[in-house]
Structures are given as C-alpha cells and as structure tokens.
Design a protein around this motif. Sequence first.
Motif, PDB file in Angstrom:
ATOM      1  N   GLY A 115       0.850  -1.167  -0.054  1.00 58.91           N
ATOM      2  CA  GLY A 115      -0.203   0.148  -0.143  1.00 58.91           C
ATOM      3  C   GLY A 115       0.945   1.174   0.088  1.00 58.91           C
ATOM      4  N   THR A 116       0.452   2.379  -0.632  1.00 57.42           N
ATOM      5  CA  THR A 116       1.474   3.204  -0.783  1.00 57.42           C
ATOM      6  C   THR A 116       1.153   4.205   0.499  1.00 57.42           C
ATOM      7  OG1 THR A 116      -0.209   4.438  -2.415  1.00 57.42           O
ATOM      8  CG2 THR A 116       1.765   3.731  -3.412  1.00 57.42           C
ATOM      9  N   TYR A 151      -4.168  -4.201   5.625  1.00 55.38           N
ATOM     10  CA  TYR A 151      -3.673  -5.307   5.288  1.00 55.38           C
ATOM     11  C   TYR A 151      -3.405  -6.201   6.310  1.00 55.38           C
ATOM     12  CZ  TYR A 151      -0.471  -8.818   3.344  1.00 55.38           C
ATOM     13  OH  TYR A 151       0.169  -9.755   2.906  1.00 55.38           O
ATOM     14  N   CYS A 152      -2.888  -5.819   7.598  1.00 52.76           N
ATOM     15  CA  CYS A 152      -2.212  -6.625   8.477  1.00 52.76           C
ATOM     16  C   CYS A 152      -3.078  -6.883   9.568  1.00 52.76           C
ATOM     17  CB  CYS A 152      -0.731  -6.463   8.816  1.00 52.76           C
ATOM     18  SG  CYS A 152      -0.621  -4.756   9.547  1.00 52.76           S
ATOM     19  N   LYS A 153      -4.113  -6.037   9.746  1.00 49.35           N
ATOM     20  CA  LYS A 153      -5.012  -5.832  10.935  1.00 49.35           C
ATOM     21  C   LYS A 153      -5.458  -7.122  11.538  1.00 49.35           C
ATOM     22  CE  LYS A 153      -9.047  -3.276  12.595  1.00 49.35           C
ATOM     23  NZ  LYS A 153      -9.041  -4.111  13.675  1.00 49.35           N
ATOM     24  N   ASP A 154      -5.414  -7.583  12.833  1.00 48.14           N
ATOM     25  CA  ASP A 154      -5.644  -8.746  13.283  1.00 48.14           C
ATOM     26  C   ASP A 154      -5.057  -9.975  12.744  1.00 48.14           C
ATOM     27  OD1 ASP A 154      -7.105  -7.405  15.569  1.00 48.14           O
ATOM     28  OD2 ASP A 154      -8.549  -7.046  14.082  1.00 48.14           O
ATOM     29  N   ASP A 155      -4.090  -9.734  12.085  1.00 45.45           N
ATOM     30  CA  ASP A 155      -3.167 -11.157  11.421  1.00 45.45           C
ATOM     31  C   ASP A 155      -1.671 -10.967  11.732  1.00 45.45           C
ATOM     32  OD1 ASP A 155      -2.077 -12.879   9.888  1.00 45.45           O
ATOM     33  OD2 ASP A 155      -3.427 -12.700   8.267  1.00 45.45           O
ATOM     34  N   PRO A 156      -1.345 -11.539  13.055  1.00 43.25           N
ATOM     35  CA  PRO A 156       0.070 -11.414  13.218  1.00 43.25           C
ATOM     36  C   PRO A 156       1.119 -11.757  12.137  1.00 43.25           C
ATOM     37  CG  PRO A 156      -1.226 -12.418  14.992  1.00 43.25           C
ATOM     38  CD  PRO A 156      -1.987 -12.495  13.845  1.00 43.25           C
ATOM     39  N   LYS A 192       0.889 -11.705   8.849  1.00 41.53           N
ATOM     40  CA  LYS A 192       0.950 -10.460   8.018  1.00 41.53           C
ATOM     41  C   LYS A 192       1.626  -9.226   8.606  1.00 41.53           C
ATOM     42  CE  LYS A 192      -2.989 -11.689   4.820  1.00 41.53           C
ATOM     43  NZ  LYS A 192      -4.093 -11.384   4.532  1.00 41.53           N
ATOM     44  N   ARG A 193       1.221  -9.013   9.992  1.00 40.37           N
ATOM     45  CA  ARG A 193       1.883  -8.089  10.597  1.00 40.37           C
ATOM     46  C   ARG A 193       3.570  -8.170  10.669  1.00 40.37           C
ATOM     47  NH1 ARG A 193      -0.191  -7.653  16.654  1.00 40.37           N
ATOM     48  NH2 ARG A 193       1.622  -8.500  17.123  1.00 40.37           N
ATOM     49  N   LYS A 194       3.825  -9.561  10.845  1.00 44.51           N
ATOM     50  CA  LYS A 194       5.220  -9.659  10.822  1.00 44.51           C
ATOM     51  C   LYS A 194       6.061  -9.458   9.428  1.00 44.51           C
ATOM     52  CE  LYS A 194       8.802 -13.192  12.088  1.00 44.51           C
ATOM     53  NZ  LYS A 194       9.464 -13.036  10.629  1.00 44.51           N
ATOM     54  N   GLU A 195       5.217  -9.572   8.184  1.00 39.29           N
ATOM     55  CA  GLU A 195       5.588  -9.389   6.873  1.00 39.29           C
ATOM     56  C   GLU A 195       5.879  -7.938   6.718  1.00 39.29           C
ATOM     57  OE1 GLU A 195       2.840 -10.320   3.573  1.00 39.29           O
ATOM     58  OE2 GLU A 195       2.280 -12.352   4.805  1.00 39.29           O
ATOM     59  N   LEU A 196       5.057  -7.105   7.265  1.00 37.06           N
ATOM     60  CA  LEU A 196       5.040  -5.748   7.328  1.00 37.06           C
ATOM     61  C   LEU A 196       6.427  -5.111   8.224  1.00 37.06           C
ATOM     62  CD1 LEU A 196       1.652  -4.545   7.111  1.00 37.06           C
ATOM     63  CD2 LEU A 196       3.474  -3.919   5.501  1.00 37.06           C
ATOM     64  N   LYS A 197       6.606  -5.728   9.320  1.00 31.47           N
ATOM     65  CA  LYS A 197       7.866  -5.671  10.144  1.00 31.47           C
ATOM     66  C   LYS A 197       8.954  -5.897   9.429  1.00 31.47           C
ATOM     67  CE  LYS A 197      10.865  -7.666  13.220  1.00 31.47           C
ATOM     68  NZ  LYS A 197      11.169  -7.476  14.698  1.00 31.47           N
ATOM     69  N   ASP A 198       9.066  -7.183   8.772  1.00 23.68           N
ATOM     70  CA  ASP A 198      10.095  -7.572   8.129  1.00 23.68           C
ATOM     71  C   ASP A 198      10.590  -6.685   6.663  1.00 23.68           C
ATOM     72  OD1 ASP A 198      10.491  -9.660   9.714  1.00 23.68           O
ATOM     73  OD2 ASP A 198       9.596 -11.420   8.492  1.00 23.68           O
ATOM     74  N   ALA A 199       9.275  -6.130   6.299  1.00 23.64           N
ATOM     75  CA  ALA A 199       9.765  -5.038   5.339  1.00 23.64           C
ATOM     76  C   ALA A 199      10.259  -3.965   5.534  1.00 23.64           C
ATOM     77  CB  ALA A 199       8.142  -4.897   4.557  1.00 23.64           C
ATOM     78  N   VAL A 200      10.100  -3.372   6.854  1.00 21.53           N
ATOM     79  CA  VAL A 200      10.861  -2.204   7.191  1.00 21.53           C
ATOM     80  C   VAL A 200      12.348  -2.523   7.489  1.00 21.53           C
ATOM     81  CG1 VAL A 200      10.609  -0.450   8.876  1.00 21.53           C
ATOM     82  CG2 VAL A 200       8.603  -1.490   8.523  1.00 21.53           C
ATOM     83  N   ILE A 201      12.525  -3.642   8.464  1.00 25.77           N
ATOM     84  CA  ILE A 201      13.580  -4.219   8.573  1.00 25.77           C
ATOM     85  C   ILE A 201      14.504  -4.414   7.312  1.00 25.77           C
ATOM     86  CG2 ILE A 201      15.110  -5.868   9.580  1.00 25.77           C
ATOM     87  CD1 ILE A 201      13.713  -4.190  11.773  1.00 25.77           C
ATOM     88  N   ASP A 202      13.978  -5.074   6.381  1.00 25.32           N
ATOM     89  CA  ASP A 202      14.545  -5.393   5.351  1.00 25.32           C
ATOM     90  C   ASP A 202      15.176  -4.030   4.552  1.00 25.32           C
ATOM     91  OD1 ASP A 202      14.731  -8.090   5.841  1.00 25.32           O
ATOM     92  OD2 ASP A 202      12.963  -8.433   4.459  1.00 25.32           O
TER      93      ASP A 202
END
Lengths: 504, 504
Positions: A122-123, A131-136, A138-148
């Motif tokens: 999402g821009t 996208y990741c609401k209430d889905d741990p 997917k939340r981790k995907e977004l976390k990993d995206a920032v870290i990466d």
Amino acid sequence: MEGISRKIYLELSGPSEEDSRSSQQRILDGLEGMGIEGRMTLRVMGKLYPLCEEAQWKLTVSLAWDGIQWILTDIEPGDTRTAHYGYAVDIGSTTVVARLWNCETGECLWEAGNYSRQIPYGTDILTRIFYCKDDPQKRKELKDAVIDTILDDLKEIEEKTGIGPEQCIQMVTAGNTAMIHFLLDMDAFCVFSTPYAVRADRPGFLPGRELGIPISGFVYCYPGKSNYLGGDILSGLVAVEIHKREEIQVFFDIGTNGELVIGNRDFLICGAGAAGPALEGGSVRTGMRACEGAVDRVKIREGKILCHVIGEKEAKGICGSGIIELIAELFLNGWINILGKFQPEQSDLITEQEGSFRVEYAHGLYFWQEDLDEFIKTKAAASTMVEYMFRESGISLKEVSGFYVAGAFGKHVDKEAAVTIGMYPDMERERLISAGNASLDGAGKLLLDRQVLAEIDEILEKMVYIQFGAVEDFLHMMVAAQAIPHTDLERYPSVKKKLEERKK
Amino acid sequence: MEGISRKIYLELSGPSEEDSRSSQQRILDGLEGMGIEGRMTLRVMGKLYPLCEEAQWKLTVSLAWDGIQWILTDIEPGDTRTAHYGYAVDIGSTTVVARLWNCETGECLWEAGNYSRQIPYGTDILTRIFYCKDDPQKRKELKDAVIDTILDDLKEIEEKTGIGPEQCIQMVTAGNTAMIHFLLDMDAFCVFSTPYAVRADRPGFLPGRELGIPISGFVYCYPGKSNYLGGDILSGLVAVEIHKREEIQVFFDIGTNGELVIGNRDFLICGAGAAGPALEGGSVRTGMRACEGAVDRVKIREGKILCHVIGEKEAKGICGSGIIELIAELFLNGWINILGKFQPEQSDLITEQEGSFRVEYAHGLYFWQEDLDEFIKTKAAASTMVEYMFRESGISLKEVSGFYVAGAFGKHVDKEAAVTIGMYPDMERERLISAGNASLDGAGKLLLDRQVLAEIDEILEKMVYIQFGAVEDFLHMMVAAQAIPHTDLERYPSVKKKLEERKK
C-alpha cells in the motif's frame, strides 16, 4: 560531547601468579579506572579468549548506552577507537534513509535511501494497516519489510564505505508513530482510530539483534508525543533546537499529514492534522512523486508555460513543488482567480473538456479544475493549522524568528510560490527556512550526544497538544483559507504588492 | 520477602477521549502507582494488542530483576499472580538437577535431575576441556550439551507439573567455574592452568532466550570466587548461611575436588584442592557411581561382610559411601592396620592374587590393596585441607558449631564411618551436618529473595582464599594423614575408644 556509544582503548596487564583476576574483571576494573561502570554481554564473554591473549591485553571495548548503564557489546584487539561507527535512520512511509556516522569525529560518512519495501502493501499507511489488521503473520511481513529496507540501506552503505553493521554499535531511528509500530511488530490501527491511544510510544533502547539488525548494541526509537506527533517530529525538534532558543520559532512538517510546533525554551504548543495527499502529487490526475519525468519547476512567460523536468526528460506528470509553482504562476498571471477558478479568456492553453476547464502545462499533460479545487482544500487545511495555532497561542507572526519547514516539501518547494498561494505565511523570506530531513538530523544528533536523551524528556514534558479536529471554528477558518492566497488578501501584503505590480 | 521476579496484577482503565495514553504508558503508570519502575521488552510491546482490550485491562505483568532494574518480560490477561514460577538449577559435571519453584508461595513443586549430556565428551571435566580446546565449533557442542541437559530437566518437570519454561520468569544456576564456562560458551582451559585466571567469574543476569532457555526473563549464574571456588560453593554458602551466624561454621564440599570454607559473619577463609576421583568410586577397580547395583552400605558381622545394594539387586560394584563403610569396618575389625594394609591372617576373605592382597566384599567383587592405598591418599588430601585451614586460622574444632558437608558425599556417607577412617574430624556427631544439595538450595534461595544478591557481594568481599598447593608443609601434613584414621590417633578419641571397646 559524549554520544550513546563509546570505544575505550585499554592496555591491561595479563594474568600472573600474583594477579589472577578473571579477564572479565580485568576489563571491568580497567574501565572503572576511567570512571566507567559497565556490564558485559554474553557475546563479549565468548570473545574474551583467545582475543585478550593474542592482543597482549591491548584492546578496545565497545560500550553501548542502554538508557541506564553502559553495556559492553564488543571487544576488539588493539586500538580501534577511530573505527567507531553508528547509524541514524529516518523511517519514512515512502523512503527509509540511513546515515553512517563516524562517532569519533562526528562526521557523516555516507547516506543511503531506499524506497520502503512496505510500498507493495500500500502506498499509504492506512492500506498497510488494514492489510495486516488482526493477523500476526501479515503484521510480521510488514515488520520484516521495514527491517529489510533498513538492511538495504546498510548494505548500500557497506558497499560504498566498507563499513557494515557488525562494526557499528548503536542505531537511532526516527519515524512517525505508525512506522514505529510496524518496526516493532505492533498493531498500528490504533494510530488512526479513536481514541487514538497507541500501543507503545516510548520504546527506548532495544537490542539490535532482537530486532534483526546485526549491530552490537541497541536500536533506539525516538519516542512519540501522540498518535500524530511521532518520533520523527521529536527528532526534528531536536535537530532545529526550537526548545533551546529564547526567540519563538515554528517547526512545520507538511505532507499527507501536517504537524506543527510553535515555541521556544519555555513552551511548546503542537498540533497535527490531515492535509490530504495533494501536496505529494496524489489526488491530482497527472500528479506523481518527485522522480524522473516529474515537472518540478514552472514559470509563465509571455503566455507560455515553461517547465523544468526532473532528469531533463520528457514530462510524465507533475510533483508537489511543480504544482505549487504552477498554481502560483496561474494566479499571478490572472489565469485563475482568487477562488482558484480558471479564467479561460486569459489563455488559449485553458480549454474545456467534458464540462471542466483545464490547462495544458506540458505537452499532452493537463491540470484540471478538480485538481485545483482539491489542492486548494489541502493548502487551506495546512495554512489553517498555522493560523489557528498562532491565534490560540496569542503569538503574532512578527515574534517568530524562524519558520522551519521540514521534509521534502520544505526542501523542494519554492518559498515565494508557497507564500503566493497562501501555503506559507507571508513573512520575510529569510525567516522561512527549509529544515531538510530534520528527522534524520535529529537521529544523528542523539547518536553523537547523550545529553539529547534529557532534551527529549524535556520536550515531551513541555509539549502541549492541541487537537485541531476538535475545534469547531477550525472549519470556518479553513473555508476562509480556501482562496489564493486567502479570502483576506490583507494577510498577504507581499502577494498583494506582486499582484499590483503585475497589473501595471 | 521479594524474589528476583514479581507478578503484578493491574486493573487499569482503558483509553478514552480524555485519556489517550498509550498501552505501554498505562501499564508503566499502573506499576509506578505501586512504586515500581519498569522497562518494557520488545516482546511485551508486541503482545499488548489485542491482549489488553480482550482482558478489559485487567492484566498481570511479569517482572524480572536484571540486577539494576525491573524488566517487564511478559503480560497475561487476568489475574495470574498465583502462577508465578521460576527455576533453580545445579549444574554439576555429572548430573544437572533443576527445581521448579512456585515463587508466590515459596514452595518447591518438582525436582528433576539428568545425567549431563556432556558425559559422552568425557566423564571428567579435563577431558571435555581438551576435547574443545581452541575449537569454537566443539566448544559450542559442549555448551549445547549443558543447555540440552537443562532442557531435559525442564521437560521432565513440565511433564509432571504441566508448567513449562514459557511460564517461568527467572532461572538461577549454580555450578563450578568450569561448568559455567561451558554453559556460557567460554574456553575453560584457564580453570586448570596457571595462573588460574578465568575468563569471566561474574556473569550476572543473562537473557534466557540468548542462551537458548525459553524463559521470559534472565538466567542468573552464581559468581565464582576463583577457579576452584565456583558459583556452586557461593550458592552453598548462601544455603547454609555461614556468613550470617555469630558462631563459627565450616562448609565442606568434597568430591574429585575439595572446597572448604571456615567462617562466620565476620570472616570467611576458604581453600580448594584436588582430592582425587576415589571418593566418587573412580580409581577403584570395582568402583562405580551410586546407582543400581552399587554396594552403598557395608557391615562386618561375625567374620562376614554384609552389603546393601542400591535397587536391592545383585552387586555390580561399590560406590563412595560403600567404600568408606567397607574401609571403616575392615579397620575396626582389624582386617587392615592403621596404615591401611591388609592383615590376611584376620579373615579368609582376604586372599592374595598376583602379589597383591584383596578382600572379597561381595560375590566375585574384590577390593584391592591398591584401591585402599589410593583411597587413603585421597582421604588424606581431604582431611589435610580441613586440618590445615584450622591451623592457619587458629581456630579449634571446639569452636565450630556446625560442620556442613555438601553434596552427594555428605548426603550418602555414614558420618560414623567417615570419622572412623579420618575423613571427617572427630567431633560431636550432631555438629556434623549433611548440607544436601546446598548449591541447588542456594540457587532457590536467591530466586525467592532478592536480598541474597547483596549477600553474595558481601561473601565475595569477605572471602580470603588460601592456595593449598602453594604451601610446603601441606605435603608433610598430608603424609601424616595417610593412616586410618591418622598417624596421631589422639586426634580421634572416639575412634580410639571404639578400637579399645572392640579389643575387649
């Protein structure tokens, strides 16, 4: 000046019959002799042998401040004090920019920025949150995206400088509240939903390796004041040092959201509100980000629109700074009136299509009446924040010694044009200052100066938050601001003068 | 009494328009209201949502003391204060024993012990040290072996109690210096080589997950005083509380090595030395550990040797406590003389084979003259430590209110027999006290009482270390002790009396 990391060179005596202290004790005693109390990590304990013997007890220890004490995070043979590095990172929703600092000399060695790997989710931040609401998972995907994305920056820096994260002790990050929630694997829906109570706003010092960033020490996240006034603003304030001056200053960060702080060393009033995507090229039909092919500078000369295109290529669209100059020029040349409506009789470039007027600003590219209307609403929201805060605080523009505009907007937008359309207040131009990436600057400042931690506490303590949405007459003020530069032209004497000159 | 972990139940108000503090702040404020300052871990931040809302802000936080501050390591919905657990672990070279404690009630819920997974790398520590010397990969194998043995214990405890490491906050471990070096992935060769300066002797609180133990808080390792006086001794002292009493007491831990502490609340003199493997059944031809099939009790009645076998099975060999009783009985019945030499004329069970005398203590099992000689050397080393320390400190046996013998030896060996052979000093039997697994007791004590940390510092401060090997006349004393009970029988009046009674 002492930063949040230190490298200390020790020349110690080795063990003997008379002195059989442990390697650990030997090092801690050595530090204590220099007035430093420290605690050794498991990692360093594992490195003591054979390092100490091989280095003949001439060694350098890395110390990381954890907010309370010094932690020994690394040990190296010999004197490596000059190889003392750390990172400052600005975690934006679009780009993540990192700087490598030499913490010994206080010199910035390299800067690298990359588009966030979160963009595919999402821009805008809200799309990502849903996208990741209430889905741990997917939340981790977004976390990993920032870290990466951070790791992308670090890799780029390593390629250019030869210095990688393993050689760095600390990292200071600043980001808005939602981005920090993503970074720390926390649900960020709270940032945008009533009553706007976020999960955590003072993350403090977190072990780098626990987050997936292989520095030896900690990742410090700038704390936030509230959902909309995040760590990026705190960091920005630290950078421009409003909180240290006697004169009153303004810090304004404007993008999709606007954050505003007015104050000095005695007080800090702050507010935040939605501005709209128009300033970043969104919601405008041919709008785009400030990258290759974007029109970023516009002049009207002798009835022609002259554009500058980023990368000197054919124009593909128009970015925020281009839009502001375009509107300013359209207005000063009378092609639009004070209400931002096209005056088709003024130019052949203004044409009608499907009941709407539009101007062809570059070959085959049009700026429509709807685009204008949308943009004016956005600039009205932004300028009303400023106006409202001044009125509420009883401070007049004249008292302000510096009006800092942070971020890409402040850096790229022409001051003159921004005043002309009523986006910036009409004040002496030298008092209108671009603060650049103040968030990134503030992060670097803390890396190099531990005292900043106390300043941050002080700033958080002093900040008084004003909720714009909560005020009824904010809306009335905003309607009055939906004109160029304003329904009340007397507030913009320099613009009035310019109009009079053009009429001559 | 407050332990090194706490569970605090909070009933908080949820966020509202008027109070939009973050979840983090809400919890920290709640704790502050109870006088507790804490720091939240990344892990807890990630758990805040949806836990807090779902629990309607009635929640329990787990706090782990890290030596300086309270760390919030976990958060659970509802009031779970009664489910407050922690571990105490004794890390021996042969067995690793863990206890699960209910930290709310101070009750020990279960104990589990397993043979160390390090044994395949060598039954004695030195073999293990040489196995991994200067090879980080092999060092890690040995580290993993200790961790896995601890996890074996925890799994067994979980099977019995339903409580696993995820529900536990802290773990306190005690082990000798070499074992702690193994546990923390440090080279342990230093423990046995001059100048006996170890790598790290005060590891302190280390994050459990970093070590591979999935508790929420820290693994605390009892500090060591020196290479041979490790955390197991410190922990043992804490258990028997010598350092708190006005009367003088003795703490004696004897196995392959012997460690001895004499003192009270004002002073602590300590020493350590090698005793030899004989006490644990090693170096004796039919010697074995105290497990099924081992002779552990021996009496001679009417010319016959009566044995008790562990598990009531056929005898396969003899363990330490069996050996001591056997020698005491041989001596009291005149089958061996004061120098420990067989008197073949005293019994048909004493036979000669290949130029050596031997006694058949059980069907087909023999105790040889060489076994006797070796064992007497070992007991001489052990008893000389005691004698030497008393002499050096100018303290007489009469002044000692309690002589604690720690470990398996103290637990299983018959006091009377141990005095008879001159292993223990000849003192009133009620002052000779088995301290059991004092190391494990001391670990549990710290788990339940944070004040013990200050006691540990105090003990380390007070301990004065005497190096036995360094003293020349130690060897002379040891030679004099190579008799049963001693070349000077006057030192053992009760044994003398017994001998006189038997002669009647």
